[in-house]
Design a protein around this motif. Structure first.
Motif, mmCIF file in Angstrom:
data_model
loop_
_atom_site.group_PDB
_atom_site.id
_atom_site.type_symbol
_atom_site.label_atom_id
_atom_site.label_comp_id
_atom_site.label_asym_id
_atom_site.label_seq_id
_atom_site.Cartn_x
_atom_site.Cartn_y
_atom_site.Cartn_z
ATOM 1 N N VAL A 152 0.865 -1.181 0.000
ATOM 2 C CA VAL A 152 0.000 0.000 0.000
ATOM 3 C C VAL A 152 0.901 1.229 0.000
ATOM 4 O O VAL A 152 1.815 1.344 0.832
ATOM 5 C CB VAL A 152 -0.939 0.037 1.225
ATOM 6 C CG1 VAL A 152 -1.868 1.251 1.138
ATOM 7 C CG2 VAL A 152 -1.750 -1.248 1.330
ATOM 8 N N ALA A 185 -1.847 -1.377 -3.880
ATOM 9 C CA ALA A 185 -2.838 -0.302 -3.924
ATOM 10 C C ALA A 185 -2.100 1.014 -3.774
ATOM 11 O O ALA A 185 -1.404 1.239 -2.780
ATOM 12 C CB ALA A 185 -3.868 -0.461 -2.812
ATOM 13 N N CYS A 197 -7.299 -0.569 3.121
ATOM 14 C CA CYS A 197 -6.594 -1.220 2.017
ATOM 15 C C CYS A 197 -5.872 -2.491 2.448
ATOM 16 O O CYS A 197 -5.509 -3.313 1.596
ATOM 17 C CB CYS A 197 -5.596 -0.253 1.382
ATOM 18 S SG CYS A 197 -6.362 0.918 0.243
#
Length: 515
Positions: free
Chosen positions: A121, A158, A211
């Motif tokens: 992330v 992400a 996330c």
């Protein structure tokens, strides 16, 4: 839930093991407790673990020493990790920063893949849709490249792309706050008309936390923003309204380039030009979300996303209540000295100049320590204010942080806190405060203050200024300023003790018979 929608490493839906880089920074320092409160296990990779020692959550997280540019330390940190957060970047701090960011991202992605990490992330910057990469600011261009490197790492990634983050202590918020509060009439650059989609820091943290549980097939970037699109001009006027300030007169002029704007911001706000420049350069182009797909995976609860006015109101309340947990200055200043205090007097590293001042105090240890821990910021440095101010301005002129970073908290300090142009290197509450200089100097400098004495016995204040010169220029610097030490450091020691004695009665058994 089927295998293709279960987060990797979390088949039973329990807590994940999360690696957080940048935990000493603004976002990382706030994300760690959010992940812990969500039931995850957290490991932090930081260059200086001591900076996290006094954080309220430090005992709940595993803290490792390392650097994202060192593959070996990254590999150790990745062992057994389910989700790795990449929250580090060089904020346009000089030549070569793009290559450093590029190399670090490649190391991070490669080591995550080798360790079998299930998710990366990354918090990046929102980039304009129609602007070619070569026309972006170096700061935005580098952050976009880091996102692409991580997405191509072979690990599901992400990338959250945000524009201006509104929260107590953020560089963007501090810039907005001080520009609006200090200048009732402003001559502003053209970028005040740029459309921006700001986002509250609590929404950024909510989305980063969410996330961690994205389905494993998700490997993409998401635009994230608040519910409103505003110009910077709108933001200043709305801030003034929320803060109950008189209406500001704002006069845009076309001649202020991003470089000139950064010096203007550095002059008016605590944010130095070195950080203000990439922020202002990022405002040249419209930064508005092109999609809101993150909502499919991390739905907004009631009251979210937070609107601009409420975000400002919440941030101001945090400032007024002295509950700013991290600030833009939480991260170390790139290029600032980080060497630990040399052991003296038998130090093998070369010359070490010292200035030592000691004074007896007719006051309790607690009362004296309260003054010591409250030093700097609004309280100042207890001697020759003009000299301190001039030194701060000179530091700003050569690209340093200057004297106006202030404090995170008006009364309490913790290891790693920025304090004007110093950083807290060590604090033993009630006994010792050691500051390391982050101003531009031809050498390394520390200022150490200690309180000694037993209960019922004499209390003594001891102060040491230490300087390790670099080359001939460093020696010349020390001898050029040493004539002022009696005024600056001598006055400082004297006034700290006097302030404590005026603020508190002498300890029982001492001073009771004084006429």
């Amino acid at each position: 839930m089927s295998d293709d929608t279960t987060p990797a490493g979390d088949p039973a839906g329990g807590g994940l093991t999360c690696l957080v880089t940048g935990a000493t920074g603004y976002i990382g320092g706030r994300l760690v407790p959010e992940l812990l409160d969500a039931g995850h296990r957290v490991r932090c990779l930081v260059r200086t673990p001591e900076k996290l020692r006094d954080h309220p959550w430090a005992g709940r997280a595993e803290i490792l020493r390392g650097d994202v540019t060192d593959a070996e330390s990254v590999a150790r940190a990745m062992d057994g990790v389910d989700v790795a957060y990449y929250l580090v970047h060089a904020l346009g701090t000089g030549r070569g920063f793009e290559e450093t960011d590029r190399a670090a991202a490649r190391i991070f992605g490669a080591q995550a893949r080798r360790a079998g990490v299930g998710r990366l992330v990354y918090l990046g910057g929102l980039t304009p849709a129609s602007v070619p990469g070569h026309e972006l600011s170096p700061h935005l261009r580098s952050r976009a490249e880091v996102g692409r490197i991580l997405l191509a790492s072979g690990v599901p990634t992400a990338v959250l792309r945000a524009a201006v983050i509104i929260g107590s202590g953020s560089a963007s918020f501090e810039m907005l706050r001080y520009l609006t509060e200090r200048l009732p009439v402003m001559v502003t650059p053209r970028w005040v008309h740029t459309r921006i989609q700001p986002i509250a820091v609590r929404d950024v943290l909510r989305l980063l936390t969410g996330c961690a549980r994205l389905p494993r097939e998700v490997n993409r970037a998401f635009d994230i923003g608040g519910p409103e699109v505003l110009t910077y001009l709108d933001m200043m006027r709305r801030y003034a309204s929320v803060a109950e300030l008189p209406r500001r007169l704002i006069l845009p002029v076309p001649v202020l380039t991003p470089r000139l704007s950064s010096y203007w911001v550095g002059l008016v706000t605590p944010v130095p030009a070195s950080i203000a420049r990439p922020l202002t350069e990022s405002l040249r182009h419209e930064v508005v979300c092109r999609e809101n797909d993150i909502e499919r995976y991390v739905p907004s609860p009631p009251g979210h996303p937070v609107g601009f006015d409420r975000a400002v109101r919440l941030a101001l309340q945090r400032v007024r209540d002295a509950q700013v947990t991290t600030r833009w200055s939480s991260a170390a200043v790139p290029g600032a000295p980080s060497d630990p205090l040399p052991t003296d007097p038998d130090w093998a590293g070369g010359s070490l100049y010292t200035d030592v001042r000691e004074r007896d105090a007719d006051v309790s240890r607690e009362a004296l320590w309260e003054v010591v821990e409250g030093i700097g910021g609004e309280h100042g440095w207890y001697s020759f204010p003009l000299a301190w101010a001039v030194r701060g301005w000179l530091d700003r002129l050569v690209g340093g942080v200057g004297l106006r970073r202030g404090r995170r908290d008006a009364r309490h300090l913790r290891t790693g806190d920025s304090l004007d142009f110093w950083r807290v290197e060590e604090i033993a509450h009630g006994r010792l405060l050691r500051l390391r200089a982050e101003m531009r100097l031809p050498g390394l400098a520390w200022l150490e203050m200690s309180v000694d004495g037993d209960d019922g016995g004499p209390v003594r204040y001891r102060q040491r200024a230490l300087f390790h010169p670099h080359g001939l220029l460093g020696h010349l610097y020390w001898w050029s300023v040493s004539p002022w030490h009696a005024v600056v450091f001598g006055g400082m020691a004297r006034n700290i003790v006097r302030t404590a004695e005026r603020a508190a009665p002498p300890p029982r058994g001492r001073g009771a018979d004084a006429s």
